[in-house]
Design an enzyme around this catalytic site. Structure first.
Site: not given
Ligand SMILES: NC(=O)c1ccc[n+]([C@@H]2O[C@H](COP(=O)([O-])OP(=O)(O)OC[C@H]3O[C@@H](n4cnc5c(N)ncnc54)[C@H](O)[C@@H]3O)[C@@H](O)[C@H]2O)c1
Length: 263
Positions: A173-174, A177
């Site tokens: 996810y990091a 993003k």
């Protein structure tokens, strides 16, 4: 909280919003409709109550319409945008809000999990931006694009705050993003000759009945002493998609109660 500065700004604007059926997306949708815009919600989940975009659209009626489309599929995205342009004629504002995550720990990450997060968050943002900016450039629309990042696209998650809540903040996810935030900068420069602005809004954690121990830990690390609400994001979203920000492009606005300013 309803920003007052934007009363006339969005009247009759055509807003394409991905992920409009989600907890943040549906609040965004309602605020634009209240401000006089027409919102096209492109999602794979049908909202509880929705209207499908009719073949003949009568201008001047603020409303939201649902289009079933998977942002990871080029054919879905292109068909949905072709339909919007055939019926509505233009898109003024694109908001890439669709996003997903997974909650298994890093050591157990599977290829499928990794791919699904990158597909929705990165490829989906790319595909919709490619199709909509193509229309804006071709048709001379000096439009606005807003991407959705996250605090975890700029700061490394402190895994200690999750404890045994069953959630965590995964590396993929990091990565996704951070990629969206940099894609924003790339596209801002790329599209600037056409008068199209591209920005990103990165929310902090939104309260959604998470485990009390996690909420306590999260709030402890947040200078403004609470988790966010979808409504907290509206001022920033309206700012970045209106003429109030006409000299702002390529930026990432963190709306996080100060979470990322440091321990
Ligand atoms: N909720 C938070 O705490 C938080 C924090 C930071 C960033 N964000 C970001 O904000 C955005 C919205 O988050 P949310 O909390 O409303 O999430 P949500 O899960 O409530 O909503 C996401 C929406 O995206 C849709 N979606 C998922 N895959 C899709 C696909 N392939 N095609 C089309 N639509 C798809 C879902 O159906 C859902 O309606 C996301 O990009 C998320 O990463 C959320």
């Amino acid at each position: 909280m309803k920003p007052k500065l934007f009363s006339e700004e969005f009247k009759d604007k055509i807003v394409l919003l991905t992920g409009g059926s989600g907890q943040i997306g549906c609040v965004i949708m309602n605020h634009y409709v209240e401000a006089g815009a027409v919102v096209l919600n492109m999602d794979i989940t049908q909202p509880i109550s929705f209207l499908e975009l009719p073949e003949s659209y009568c201008a001047g009626k603020p409303e939201s319409y649902f289009l079933m489309a998977d942002v990871t599929k080029r054919t879905d995205v292109e068909a949905a945008i072709e339909k919007i342009l055939r019926i509505m004629g233009r898109i003024d504002i694109l908001i890439n809000c669709a996003g997903i995550s997974v909650f298994t720990p890093f050591e157990k990450r599977t290829d499928d999990e990794f791919q699904s997060v990158m597909d929705v968050n990165v490829k989906g943002t790319f595909l919709v931006t490619q199709a909509v900016s193509g229309h804006m450039v071709r048709d001379g629309i000096k439009g606005v694009i807003l991407n959705f990042g996250s605090i975890y696209g700029v700061s490394a998650a402190d895994q200690r705050i999750y404890g045994d809540s069953g959630r965590n903040s995964p590396e993929v996810y990091a990565m996704s993003k951070a990629s969206v935030i940099h894609f924003t900068r790339y596209m801002a420069r790329y599209l600037s000759p056409h008068g199209i602005r591209v920005n990103c809004l990165s929310p902090g954690g939104i309260f959604a009945n998470q485990a009390p121990a996690f909420v306590r830990n999260y709030v402890y690390k947040t200078p403004l002493n609470r988790m966010g609400t979808p409504e907290d994001l509206i001022g920033g979203i309206f700012f970045l998609t209106s003429s109030m920000s006409e000299y702002v492009t390529g930026q990432n606005l963190l709306v996080d109660g100060g979470f990322t300013i440091g321990d």
